[in-house]
Write an enzyme that holds these catalytic residues in place. Structure first.
Site, short mmCIF file in Angstrom:
data_model
loop_
_atom_site.label_atom_id
_atom_site.label_comp_id
_atom_site.label_asym_id
_atom_site.label_seq_id
_atom_site.Cartn_x
_atom_site.Cartn_y
_atom_site.Cartn_z
N GLY A 269 47.21 36.29 50.41
CA GLY A 269 45.90 36.03 49.82
C GLY A 269 44.73 36.46 50.68
O GLY A 269 43.60 36.10 50.41
N GLU A 311 52.91 36.86 53.39
CA GLU A 311 53.10 37.77 52.25
C GLU A 311 51.81 38.53 51.92
O GLU A 311 51.21 38.33 50.86
CB GLU A 311 53.59 36.98 51.03
CG GLU A 311 54.93 36.31 51.26
CD GLU A 311 55.31 35.30 50.20
OE1 GLU A 311 56.47 34.86 50.18
OE2 GLU A 311 54.42 34.94 49.38
N PRO A 312 51.37 39.42 52.79
CA PRO A 312 50.15 40.19 52.52
C PRO A 312 50.41 41.29 51.49
O PRO A 312 51.48 41.90 51.46
CB PRO A 312 49.83 40.80 53.89
CG PRO A 312 51.16 40.92 54.56
CD PRO A 312 51.96 39.73 54.10
N ARG A 314 47.23 42.67 48.98
CA ARG A 314 45.92 43.29 48.75
C ARG A 314 45.35 43.89 50.03
O ARG A 314 44.76 44.97 50.02
CB ARG A 314 44.96 42.22 48.20
CG ARG A 314 43.56 42.74 47.90
CD ARG A 314 42.57 41.58 47.79
NE ARG A 314 43.05 40.49 46.97
CZ ARG A 314 42.74 40.31 45.69
NH1 ARG A 314 41.94 41.18 45.10
NH2 ARG A 314 43.22 39.29 45.02
N ARG A 358 40.06 43.83 36.49
CA ARG A 358 39.62 42.76 37.38
C ARG A 358 38.16 42.36 37.16
O ARG A 358 37.81 41.19 37.30
CB ARG A 358 39.84 43.14 38.85
CG ARG A 358 41.31 43.26 39.23
CD ARG A 358 41.49 43.40 40.74
NE ARG A 358 41.13 42.17 41.43
CZ ARG A 358 40.00 42.00 42.10
NH1 ARG A 358 39.11 42.97 42.19
NH2 ARG A 358 39.76 40.86 42.70
N TYR A 362 38.07 38.55 36.37
CA TYR A 362 37.62 37.69 37.47
C TYR A 362 36.13 37.82 37.78
O TYR A 362 35.66 37.23 38.76
CB TYR A 362 38.38 38.05 38.76
CG TYR A 362 39.87 38.01 38.66
CD1 TYR A 362 40.53 36.90 38.15
CD2 TYR A 362 40.64 39.07 39.10
CE1 TYR A 362 41.91 36.86 38.07
CE2 TYR A 362 42.03 39.05 39.03
CZ TYR A 362 42.65 37.94 38.51
OH TYR A 362 44.02 37.91 38.45
N CYS A 389 36.34 49.20 23.33
CA CYS A 389 35.55 48.50 22.31
C CYS A 389 35.34 47.04 22.70
O CYS A 389 35.74 46.11 21.97
CB CYS A 389 36.23 48.61 20.96
SG CYS A 389 36.34 50.29 20.36
N GLU A 390 34.76 46.83 23.86
CA GLU A 390 34.47 45.49 24.38
C GLU A 390 33.17 45.56 25.18
O GLU A 390 33.01 46.43 26.04
CB GLU A 390 35.58 45.01 25.32
CG GLU A 390 36.95 44.90 24.71
CD GLU A 390 37.12 43.66 23.87
OE1 GLU A 390 36.27 42.74 23.98
OE2 GLU A 390 38.09 43.60 23.10
N TYR A 419 46.23 45.91 42.51
CA TYR A 419 46.14 45.24 41.22
C TYR A 419 45.58 46.08 40.07
O TYR A 419 45.78 45.74 38.91
CB TYR A 419 45.36 43.93 41.32
CG TYR A 419 46.01 42.96 42.26
CD1 TYR A 419 47.20 42.33 41.92
CD2 TYR A 419 45.47 42.69 43.52
CE1 TYR A 419 47.83 41.46 42.79
CE2 TYR A 419 46.09 41.83 44.40
CZ TYR A 419 47.27 41.22 44.03
OH TYR A 419 47.90 40.37 44.89
#
Length: 467
Positions: A269, A311-312, A314, A358, A362, A389-390, A419
């Site tokens: 994280g 656990e890297p 990103r 993302r 987020y 279309c958003e 990601y």
């Protein structure tokens, strides 16, 4: 005068064409013509070969980050008299070639589905170097993992204890397991990225850990390695990791009375810089402060320091990747903010939320620059948007781009190595872009670009020749 729509954190740099080394891959630079190049390849050459949008991975940067990440945790662990194992979190970016880079760098790999496991095994990494996660592992997935000899399976619920033991027994094997614990530590991050809150799907409550471990130990087919925690993602400070470690070690110490607890896995994280305002703590400092806190807590408890695992993902993949787009249309939109009229330039590109969800998911912030040339025009507040279309189809929410940004310019968005491809989709039936690696002037295709024929090929009602 500053555009009132500009967020406070967004400052106008002296030179809009300059590449901030905290955000861009290490080999990114502008050539004598002002064009962006990565790994010795210019943006325009890459787009001519592979089209746009295009995911580009700086292989030299990626490999360097693998080594420096492993070294940061190993060195920090050595200073407190223990060892540290690094699992690359494959959900960040996974291809067979990426797995080979991980393998060559000496890291292990973390997978969470049968598909991710299949990619890891296809790349040739050995089973003991693989860890299997997941809150809903099927019997098929567990069976495949045990058959492959994975080094550890992370138990996420009581049901999985019996499930894993049963499959291991059927294969006449002993399977090493960890128990994922919901520590209740609230990492300072987006709500959807915080994975140690009480009211969510991952992990076992701290109060239930002793009973769960007793059940694990009751099975001769299971070998208990230790506790596991993951408090969230895109975390800039060390406090949450330390608090989680201290809570885990309190329980860890009690578990020692019933048997060996050789490891403690503190997850990943670790955050990266997406914009000029982001200031994550350097990873070696993070590692040093976490391991020091572990050593101090173990001393207070009077217990040996366990082997550590991290656990890297990103922090390795994110900064090594960029996405290149082509500008399609431009639109100046008048906005009234608290009674003050202002203009925001909308820059539409040929991708969007299908290649980078993302921002919509987020409210993530990104940066952008013109990649096909440099410019000394004044800065204008812009929003880079996609073609879906958003109205929420936003790639870069707040960007300062040169006022002369034009149709057919190439635009590059940094820090998209993690990601973006992993979360990509075919929304509005857009084919997914290619993923390529560049290094020393050479190019390697990691994932080929999809075509409309690929998409139609999955449509059971499609008859070849109709399109």
């Amino acid at each position: 005068m500053k555009n009132p729509l500009t967020p406070n954190w967004l400052e106008t740099p002296p030179n809009l064409s300059e590449l901030d080394p905290r955000i861009w891959p290490r080999t990114a630079k502008r050539n004598e013509r002002g064009e962006l190049s990565v790994g010795g390849q210019t943006a325009s050459d890459l787009v001519r070969q592979f089209g746009s949008p295009l995911y580009v991975v700086d292989q030299e940067d990626f490999e360097s980050r693998l080594m420096s990440t492993r070294r940061a945790f190993s060195d920090a662990a050595q200073k407190i008299g223990t060892t540290a194992k690094c699992y690359y979190a494959s959900k960040a970016l996974l291809t067979t070639e990426v797995v080979r880079w991980v393998d060559q760098a000496g890291l292990s790999i973390d997978v969470s589905t049968s598909g991710e496991l299949a990619v890891a095994l296809a790349a040739g990494i050995e089973g003991p170097r693989i860890g299997l996660h997941g809150n809903n592992k099927s019997l098929v997935e567990i069976g495949r993992a045990i058959s492959a000899g994975v080094g550890a399976i992370v138990i996420d619920s009581e049901l999985e204890i019996e499930r894993i033991a049963s499959v291991a027994s059927a294969q006449d094997k002993v399977q090493a397991v960890r128990l994922r614990v919901n520590t209740g530590v609230h990492a300072f991050t987006h709500e959807y990225l915080a994975t140690a809150r009480e009211d969510q799907k991952f992990g076992i409550a701290l109060v239930d850990v002793p009973d769960m471990v007793e059940k694990i130990r009751s099975h001769s087919q299971l070998k208990f390695l230790g506790l596991h925690s993951h408090i969230g993602s895109q975390i800039f400070v060390v406090d949450g990791f330390i608090a989680a470690a201290e809570r885990l070690l309190d329980v860890h110490a009690k578990l020692l009375a019933g048997g060996d607890v050789p490891e403690l896995n503190l997850g990943g994280g670790f955050g990266i810089s997406y914009t000029q305002a982001d200031r994550p703590l350097p990873l070696d400092e993070m590692a040093g402060r976490i391991t020091t806190a572990v050593a101090q807590k173990c001393e207070q408890l009077g217990i040996p320091v366990p082997a550590l695992a991290f656990e890297p993902g990103r922090v390795i993949a994110g900064p090594a990747g960029i996405t290149i787009y082509s500008v399609g249309t431009l639109k100046d939109v008048q906005v009234t903010d608290q009674g003050t009229a202002a203009t925001r330039k909308y820059v539409s590109v040929d991708g969007g939320m299908s290649d980078n969800i993302r921002s919509a998911l987020y409210e993530a912030e990104y940066s952008a620059t013109i990649a096909s040339r440099s410019s000394d025009a004044e800065a204008t507040l812009s929003r880079v948007v996609g073609k879906h279309c958003e109205s929420g189809d936003i790639v870069v929410r707040h960007a300062l781009l040169p006022a002369d940004v034009s149709v057919n310019d190439l635009l590059a968005v940094p820090a998209t190595g993690a990601y973006c491809f992993s979360l990509s989709s075919n929304y509005n039936y857009l084919p997914r872009p290619a993923v390529i690696a560049v290094k020393g002037g050479s190019v390697k295709v990691l994932i080929r670009a999809e075509t409309e024929r690929d998409l139609l090929g999955r449509d059971a009602g499609y008859e070849p020749g109709e399109a």
